[in-house]
Scaffold this motif. Sequence first.
Motif, PDB file in Angstrom:
ATOM      1  N   TYR A  63      -4.229  26.957 -26.200  1.00  0.00           N
ATOM      2  CA  TYR A  63      -4.208  27.700 -24.933  1.00  0.00           C
ATOM      3  C   TYR A  63      -3.407  26.896 -23.915  1.00  0.00           C
ATOM      4  N   MET A  64      -2.535  27.584 -23.185  1.00  0.00           N
ATOM      5  CA  MET A  64      -1.659  26.954 -22.203  1.00  0.00           C
ATOM      6  C   MET A  64      -2.173  27.236 -20.788  1.00  0.00           C
ATOM      7  N   GLY A 109      -5.567  22.511 -28.136  1.00  0.00           N
ATOM      8  CA  GLY A 109      -6.003  23.391 -29.210  1.00  0.00           C
ATOM      9  C   GLY A 109      -6.283  22.610 -30.475  1.00  0.00           C
ATOM     10  N   PHE A 110      -6.147  23.276 -31.636  1.00  0.00           N
ATOM     11  CA  PHE A 110      -6.442  22.626 -32.908  1.00  0.00           C
ATOM     12  C   PHE A 110      -5.580  23.217 -34.017  1.00  0.00           C
ATOM     13  N   VAL A 111      -5.366  22.404 -35.020  1.00  0.00           N
ATOM     14  CA  VAL A 111      -4.605  22.800 -36.208  1.00  0.00           C
ATOM     15  C   VAL A 111      -5.562  22.763 -37.394  1.00  0.00           C
ATOM     16  N   PHE A 143      -7.795  19.602 -36.910  1.00  0.00           N
ATOM     17  CA  PHE A 143      -7.258  18.480 -36.134  1.00  0.00           C
ATOM     18  C   PHE A 143      -6.995  18.929 -34.703  1.00  0.00           C
ATOM     19  N   PHE A 144      -7.539  18.193 -33.741  1.00  0.00           N
ATOM     20  CA  PHE A 144      -7.435  18.571 -32.331  1.00  0.00           C
ATOM     21  C   PHE A 144      -6.270  17.861 -31.658  1.00  0.00           C
ATOM     22  N   PHE A 145      -5.732  18.546 -30.645  1.00  0.00           N
ATOM     23  CA  PHE A 145      -4.642  17.959 -29.854  1.00  0.00           C
ATOM     24  C   PHE A 145      -4.809  18.372 -28.395  1.00  0.00           C
ATOM     25  N   ALA A 146      -4.219  17.542 -27.499  1.00  0.00           N
ATOM     26  CA  ALA A 146      -4.167  17.845 -26.059  1.00  0.00           C
ATOM     27  C   ALA A 146      -2.830  17.336 -25.543  1.00  0.00           C
ATOM     28  N   SER A 147      -2.093  18.205 -24.864  1.00  0.00           N
ATOM     29  CA  SER A 147      -0.724  17.863 -24.459  1.00  0.00           C
ATOM     30  C   SER A 147      -0.529  18.003 -22.957  1.00  0.00           C
ATOM     31  N   ASN A 148       0.133  17.005 -22.363  1.00  0.00           N
ATOM     32  CA  ASN A 148       0.603  17.091 -20.984  1.00  0.00           C
ATOM     33  C   ASN A 148       2.024  17.592 -21.049  1.00  0.00           C
ATOM     34  N   MET A 149       2.215  18.843 -20.651  1.00  0.00           N
ATOM     35  CA  MET A 149       3.526  19.472 -20.823  1.00  0.00           C
ATOM     36  C   MET A 149       4.554  18.942 -19.823  1.00  0.00           C
ATOM     37  N   LYS A 150       4.094  18.304 -18.734  1.00  0.00           N
ATOM     38  CA  LYS A 150       5.030  17.799 -17.718  1.00  0.00           C
ATOM     39  C   LYS A 150       5.828  16.607 -18.247  1.00  0.00           C
ATOM     40  N   ASP A 151       5.150  15.706 -18.963  1.00  0.00           N
ATOM     41  CA  ASP A 151       5.858  14.523 -19.474  1.00  0.00           C
ATOM     42  C   ASP A 151       5.996  14.536 -20.994  1.00  0.00           C
ATOM     43  N   VAL A 160     -15.477  13.535 -29.803  1.00  0.00           N
ATOM     44  CA  VAL A 160     -16.571  14.210 -30.506  1.00  0.00           C
ATOM     45  C   VAL A 160     -16.039  15.385 -31.327  1.00  0.00           C
ATOM     46  N   LEU A 161     -15.184  16.200 -30.723  1.00  0.00           N
ATOM     47  CA  LEU A 161     -14.633  17.350 -31.429  1.00  0.00           C
ATOM     48  C   LEU A 161     -13.788  16.916 -32.625  1.00  0.00           C
ATOM     49  N   ALA A 162     -13.084  15.818 -32.480  1.00  0.00           N
ATOM     50  CA  ALA A 162     -12.204  15.339 -33.540  1.00  0.00           C
ATOM     51  C   ALA A 162     -12.970  14.969 -34.797  1.00  0.00           C
TER      52      ALA A 162
END
Length: 564
Positions: free
Chosen positions: A109-110, A123-125, A26-34, A17-19
């Motif tokens: 935000y981390m 976050g978003f760009v 442009f929205f992003f979501a990251s799994n920092m572990k992998d 929805v946000l996208a």
Amino acid sequence: MELDSIMNGYDSKLFDVLAQASNRTFFFASNMKDNTARWSKGAVEYFGLENEILHTADIEWLKRIHPDDKAAYLRDFEDMANHVSAYHDVEYRMLNAEGEYVWVNCKGYMTYDDEGRMDFFAGFVTNMGVRNKIDPVTGLWTLQEFRKDAEDLLYNNKRGVAVMIGLNNFKRINDEHGYSYGDKTLYAIAHKMLAVRSQGTRVYRMDGSDFALLIEGGTFEDVNREIGKMRQAFSVLDIDRERVHVDFRAGAVLFPQDGRYIDQIMSNMTLALENAKSTGSMGAVFYTEEMHLKRTRLLSLRDAMRESVNDNFRGFSIVMQPIIDSRTGRGTSCETLLRWSDGRFPGIGPMEFIPVLEDTAFIVPVGKWIIEQVLRYLRDWEDRGNNPIERVHVNVSYVQLHDDELVGYTADKLKEYGIAPERLVLELTESCRIGCIDELTERLQKFKDRGISIALDDFGTGYASLAVLKDIPTDIVKLDHTMIKSVVGTEKERKLIECIISFCNNVGIIVCAEGVENTTIMGIVNEAGAELLQGYYFDKPLRVEDFYEKYVRQISVTAEVLGL
């Protein structure tokens, strides 16, 4: 399962929805572990990413950042890794799918796991566009793009119209609500314009609070249709749940007939917009050759007046019009009026040159010169013998009252020439009654504290009404000549004049009726209780020498004129 490794099903729907909320964000979501990230589909298309899911997210993204900007990007991530800040906010250049670098603002935000390691980052760009092409506040094309597009049309021998749109009250919005709120207002206006424009109309953000339209093949009708839709669309905007009223004026240029070069189009658009603002036109004002001729004359007039001021006020002079005491028929006061002559401008009058003095602030030194001339004449008349002139009126403008030196200068000159302060009357012109009444009252009170009298000119028009009398420290009210002429009309108009005069008399304010041109008008205002009379029935403005001979040396006007 790759998607689930980044976010659960509910979060995935929210992300989708946000996208869709903006084509510039442009929205992003990251799994920092992998080191896995999901990007919105818009980002995949705009930046040419390999997929919506990136497995080596940091590497894939980093290789698209401009080499000169990578250090700032990595430094911010290092701060997040070291718990300096959990917030990410960096501007850098990014390579898009078309192979050109665009400026972006990346915010995020981390979160951290129980051991303090980076866990989830989202976050978003925001696409800020190619530098100098996209306005970061509104998302519209910039002034540079307007120039480029207009030049392309001219180069290809295309016909069309360029329109400059200037907001009237935007400074007040910034002053009252702050620049951040102002930016939101500009953004809302821009997107209202985009929403209602016709196909083929291009919209641009120019300097400050100006916008522009470019319509290939556009006509008078096309422009007025676009302006009408936009005026209706954003005359009232809701910004942060607060209603904002927005007004604008528009100036237009048809090309190539009124502009064969981009700088010519820019100049003529600005001139047409200035004309629209000065006339208050609600429709678009189109550039004409007459506007250019007036501008040329105005620039020449400014230069000539500057020369006059700098050459010891060469060409300036004053004239005096008597103000008659209705009880005695004598000329007991006078109004001082400014005149200026120059061989290059034959027959020029104050209605043309005084606005130039005010616009250029030359009225400040000229106004001081007038005050000294008046006091010098009064001193000379005193030295010659009995002087019946009780008061001399001098007009002052809004610009002059903002001269912090004027109060002290006037007081010093009164003392130098030995003239009682109350004999000098500063007469407020219509331009004084704009802006803040409290500020105007404060400035006038400084003159009152020195014993100088204050008159309110043109009473009954514009801002001059009974309401201001309770605030402005006024000794004399001068009824506007258009109001005085109306007393020969209906009974209602006569009663209004009588009411104003009665009110002023009751609160100790002297009333002067201007524009007395015949015996009928004189009889009505005299009977209504006006203490002072002024107008061509008694005399026109006279040269100082002639005024002296008629009203100072001969002492009075015969009472027979008034039928007393």
